[in-house]
Design a protein around this motif. Structure first.
Motif, PDB file in Angstrom:
ATOM      1  N   VAL A 150       0.835  -1.206   0.000  1.00  0.00           N
ATOM      2  CA  VAL A 150       0.000   0.000   0.000  1.00  0.00           C
ATOM      3  C   VAL A 150       0.868   1.253   0.000  1.00  0.00           C
ATOM      4  O   VAL A 150       0.589   2.223  -0.717  1.00  0.00           O
ATOM      5  N   LEU A 151       1.923   1.238   0.797  1.00  0.00           N
ATOM      6  CA  LEU A 151       2.788   2.409   0.904  1.00  0.00           C
ATOM      7  C   LEU A 151       3.493   2.701  -0.409  1.00  0.00           C
ATOM      8  O   LEU A 151       3.690   3.856  -0.786  1.00  0.00           O
ATOM      9  N   MET A 152       3.864   1.667  -1.161  1.00  0.00           N
ATOM     10  CA  MET A 152       4.523   1.878  -2.448  1.00  0.00           C
ATOM     11  C   MET A 152       3.562   2.480  -3.467  1.00  0.00           C
ATOM     12  O   MET A 152       3.955   3.326  -4.276  1.00  0.00           O
ATOM     13  N   ARG A 153       2.294   2.042  -3.435  1.00  0.00           N
ATOM     14  CA  ARG A 153       1.296   2.633  -4.333  1.00  0.00           C
ATOM     15  C   ARG A 153       1.136   4.120  -4.028  1.00  0.00           C
ATOM     16  O   ARG A 153       1.085   4.955  -4.934  1.00  0.00           O
ATOM     17  N   GLN A 154       1.070   4.431  -2.754  1.00  0.00           N
ATOM     18  CA  GLN A 154       0.911   5.823  -2.353  1.00  0.00           C
ATOM     19  C   GLN A 154       2.134   6.649  -2.732  1.00  0.00           C
ATOM     20  O   GLN A 154       2.009   7.768  -3.235  1.00  0.00           O
ATOM     21  N   MET A 155       3.329   6.085  -2.513  1.00  0.00           N
ATOM     22  CA  MET A 155       4.542   6.832  -2.800  1.00  0.00           C
ATOM     23  C   MET A 155       4.738   7.054  -4.297  1.00  0.00           C
ATOM     24  O   MET A 155       5.289   8.079  -4.710  1.00  0.00           O
ATOM     25  N   LEU A 156       4.309   6.105  -5.130  1.00  0.00           N
ATOM     26  CA  LEU A 156       4.401   6.303  -6.573  1.00  0.00           C
ATOM     27  C   LEU A 156       3.558   7.503  -6.982  1.00  0.00           C
ATOM     28  O   LEU A 156       4.026   8.376  -7.721  1.00  0.00           O
ATOM     29  N   LEU A 157       2.320   7.561  -6.495  1.00  0.00           N
ATOM     30  CA  LEU A 157       1.438   8.675  -6.840  1.00  0.00           C
ATOM     31  C   LEU A 157       1.999   9.982  -6.299  1.00  0.00           C
ATOM     32  O   LEU A 157       1.997  11.000  -6.997  1.00  0.00           O
ATOM     33  N   GLU A 158       2.496   9.963  -5.073  1.00  0.00           N
ATOM     34  CA  GLU A 158       3.060  11.177  -4.482  1.00  0.00           C
ATOM     35  C   GLU A 158       4.295  11.642  -5.246  1.00  0.00           C
ATOM     36  O   GLU A 158       4.496  12.846  -5.455  1.00  0.00           O
ATOM     37  N   ALA A 159       5.145  10.692  -5.648  1.00  0.00           N
ATOM     38  CA  ALA A 159       6.350  11.048  -6.395  1.00  0.00           C
ATOM     39  C   ALA A 159       5.982  11.693  -7.729  1.00  0.00           C
ATOM     40  O   ALA A 159       6.568  12.706  -8.128  1.00  0.00           O
ATOM     41  N   LEU A 160       5.000  11.121  -8.418  1.00  0.00           N
ATOM     42  CA  LEU A 160       4.569  11.673  -9.707  1.00  0.00           C
ATOM     43  C   LEU A 160       3.930  13.047  -9.536  1.00  0.00           C
ATOM     44  O   LEU A 160       4.136  13.940 -10.359  1.00  0.00           O
ATOM     45  N   LEU A 161       3.156  13.220  -8.457  1.00  0.00           N
ATOM     46  CA  LEU A 161       2.573  14.529  -8.175  1.00  0.00           C
ATOM     47  C   LEU A 161       3.668  15.554  -7.903  1.00  0.00           C
ATOM     48  O   LEU A 161       3.634  16.678  -8.424  1.00  0.00           O
ATOM     49  N   SER A 162       4.635  15.178  -7.088  1.00  0.00           N
ATOM     50  CA  SER A 162       5.727  16.077  -6.731  1.00  0.00           C
ATOM     51  C   SER A 162       6.542  16.465  -7.956  1.00  0.00           C
ATOM     52  O   SER A 162       6.884  17.638  -8.155  1.00  0.00           O
ATOM     53  N   ILE A 163       6.847  15.480  -8.810  1.00  0.00           N
ATOM     54  CA  ILE A 163       7.620  15.743 -10.017  1.00  0.00           C
ATOM     55  C   ILE A 163       6.842  16.630 -10.977  1.00  0.00           C
ATOM     56  O   ILE A 163       7.383  17.578 -11.557  1.00  0.00           O
ATOM     57  N   SER A 164       5.550  16.355 -11.114  1.00  0.00           N
ATOM     58  CA  SER A 164       4.720  17.126 -12.043  1.00  0.00           C
ATOM     59  C   SER A 164       4.537  18.559 -11.584  1.00  0.00           C
ATOM     60  O   SER A 164       4.364  19.472 -12.405  1.00  0.00           O
ATOM     61  N   LEU A 165       4.566  18.777 -10.279  1.00  0.00           N
ATOM     62  CA  LEU A 165       4.377  20.119  -9.723  1.00  0.00           C
ATOM     63  C   LEU A 165       5.690  20.873  -9.559  1.00  0.00           C
ATOM     64  O   LEU A 165       5.697  22.001  -9.059  1.00  0.00           O
ATOM     65  N   ALA A 166       6.798  20.270  -9.982  1.00  0.00           N
ATOM     66  CA  ALA A 166       8.110  20.878  -9.780  1.00  0.00           C
ATOM     67  C   ALA A 166       8.226  22.232 -10.481  1.00  0.00           C
ATOM     68  O   ALA A 166       8.973  23.103 -10.029  1.00  0.00           O
ATOM     69  N   ASP A 167       7.490  22.415 -11.570  1.00  0.00           N
ATOM     70  CA  ASP A 167       7.550  23.694 -12.293  1.00  0.00           C
ATOM     71  C   ASP A 167       6.505  24.678 -11.791  1.00  0.00           C
ATOM     72  O   ASP A 167       6.320  25.753 -12.365  1.00  0.00           O
ATOM     73  N   GLY A 168       5.784  24.294 -10.721  1.00  0.00           N
ATOM     74  CA  GLY A 168       4.826  25.202 -10.099  1.00  0.00           C
ATOM     75  C   GLY A 168       3.446  25.206 -10.707  1.00  0.00           C
ATOM     76  O   GLY A 168       2.577  25.971 -10.283  1.00  0.00           O
ATOM     77  N   LYS A 169       3.211  24.351 -11.703  1.00  0.00           N
ATOM     78  CA  LYS A 169       1.879  24.328 -12.318  1.00  0.00           C
ATOM     79  C   LYS A 169       1.538  22.916 -12.787  1.00  0.00           C
ATOM     80  O   LYS A 169       2.420  22.065 -12.939  1.00  0.00           O
ATOM     81  N   LEU A 170       0.241  22.719 -13.008  1.00  0.00           N
ATOM     82  CA  LEU A 170      -0.241  21.407 -13.456  1.00  0.00           C
ATOM     83  C   LEU A 170      -1.391  21.667 -14.413  1.00  0.00           C
ATOM     84  O   LEU A 170      -2.446  22.166 -14.012  1.00  0.00           O
TER      85      LEU A 170
END
Length: 263
Positions: free
Chosen positions: A124-144
């Motif tokens: 469960v934690l790996m599923r959550q961390m994958l989504l969080e990592a992708l969210l964090s990476i996608s938001l790195a430029d300040g927009k989505l």
């Protein structure tokens, strides 16, 4: 040892016949224990780490091409993320190749998520961390943009995250980005907007009680503890994302605490 204990207990309970039964039971126990001890936990964890890394960078490339093409800014952003994670030599080239695979015209999200779930779905934690990592990476430029949000929503769906929970995680990740780089005891002034973002970063309401606030904070910090994530199969070179996330959570919590003490 299992056979010896089984035979002794069997003899004490019912004599020679039960001793034989205990001996047989002990044999099966020893065999099962031997198989368990022979399980390659390190190898299994390495497989989980490989799959997490591959899926993360392929989907990252897919998100970069969400608007139909990969622009120079998105390539530069990918290079910056690779550098921030400290990837070098073969590992860096592997990340670049995976990013290109994800941005290719023939890439489809469903098979990639299926592979991830086959290997990592029980964690469960790996599923959550994958989504969080992708969210964090996608938001790195300040927009989505909407196309990126749509792909992330599909990822959440494949991971079994309900739409309502995905929107909450998206709101939290967006708010947490505003505390990026502040560390513990950030320098933000306790204005109304900053406080709202701090509560959103922790996924709680402003009316939450002090005990419940501390409970929510500790839960988030526990979820992002490096040792715990590595043990679950998150690659060590991806831990920096979780570490930065923990720092953002800490900064948001410190701001709330400072404001509440001032009141």
């Amino acid at each position: 040892m299992g056979k010896l204990i089984g035979a002794v207990l069997g003899f004490l309970v019912g004599g020679p016949l039960f001793a034989l039964l205990g001996l047989a039971a002990g044999h099966f126990f020893d065999r099962g224990l031997g198989q368990a001890m022979g399980f390659d936990y390190a190898g299994a964890r390495a497989e989980l780490q490989t799959q997490f890394f591959e899926t993360c960078f392929r989907v990252m490339g897919h998100i970069a091409k969400a608007d139909g093409r990969v622009c120079e800014d998105e390539v530069a952003q990918a290079e910056a993320i690779i550098a921030k994670l400290g990837l070098q030599n073969e590992r860096r080239q592997q990340a670049i190749n995976l990013f290109k695979e994800g941005s290719a015209a023939d890439f489809t999200l469903e098979p990639e998520m299926s592979r991830f779930l086959q290997r990592c779905g029980r964690q469960v934690l790996m599923r959550q961390m994958l989504l969080e990592a992708l969210l964090s990476i996608s938001l790195a430029d300040g927009k989505l943009d909407p196309a990126e949000t749509d792909i992330l929503g599909k990822v959440a769906h494949y991971l079994g995250v309900p739409e309502r929970d995905f929107q909450r995680l998206l709101q939290m990740a967006t708010a947490q980005q505003h505390f990026h780089g502040q560390g513990s005891g950030g320098q933000r002034a306790p204005c109304r907007n900053a406080l709202q973002e701090a509560y959103q970063a922790l996924g709680v309401s402003e009316s939450i009680s002090a005990p419940e606030l501390k409970k929510a904070y500790r839960k988030l910090m526990s979820q992002h503890h490096p040792d715990k994530l590595i043990a679950k199969g998150v690659p060590e070179d991806m831990i920096k994302i979780a570490t930065e996330k923990a720092q953002e959570i800490q900064a948001a919590y410190d701001l709330i605490q400072k404001h509440r003490k001032a009141k």
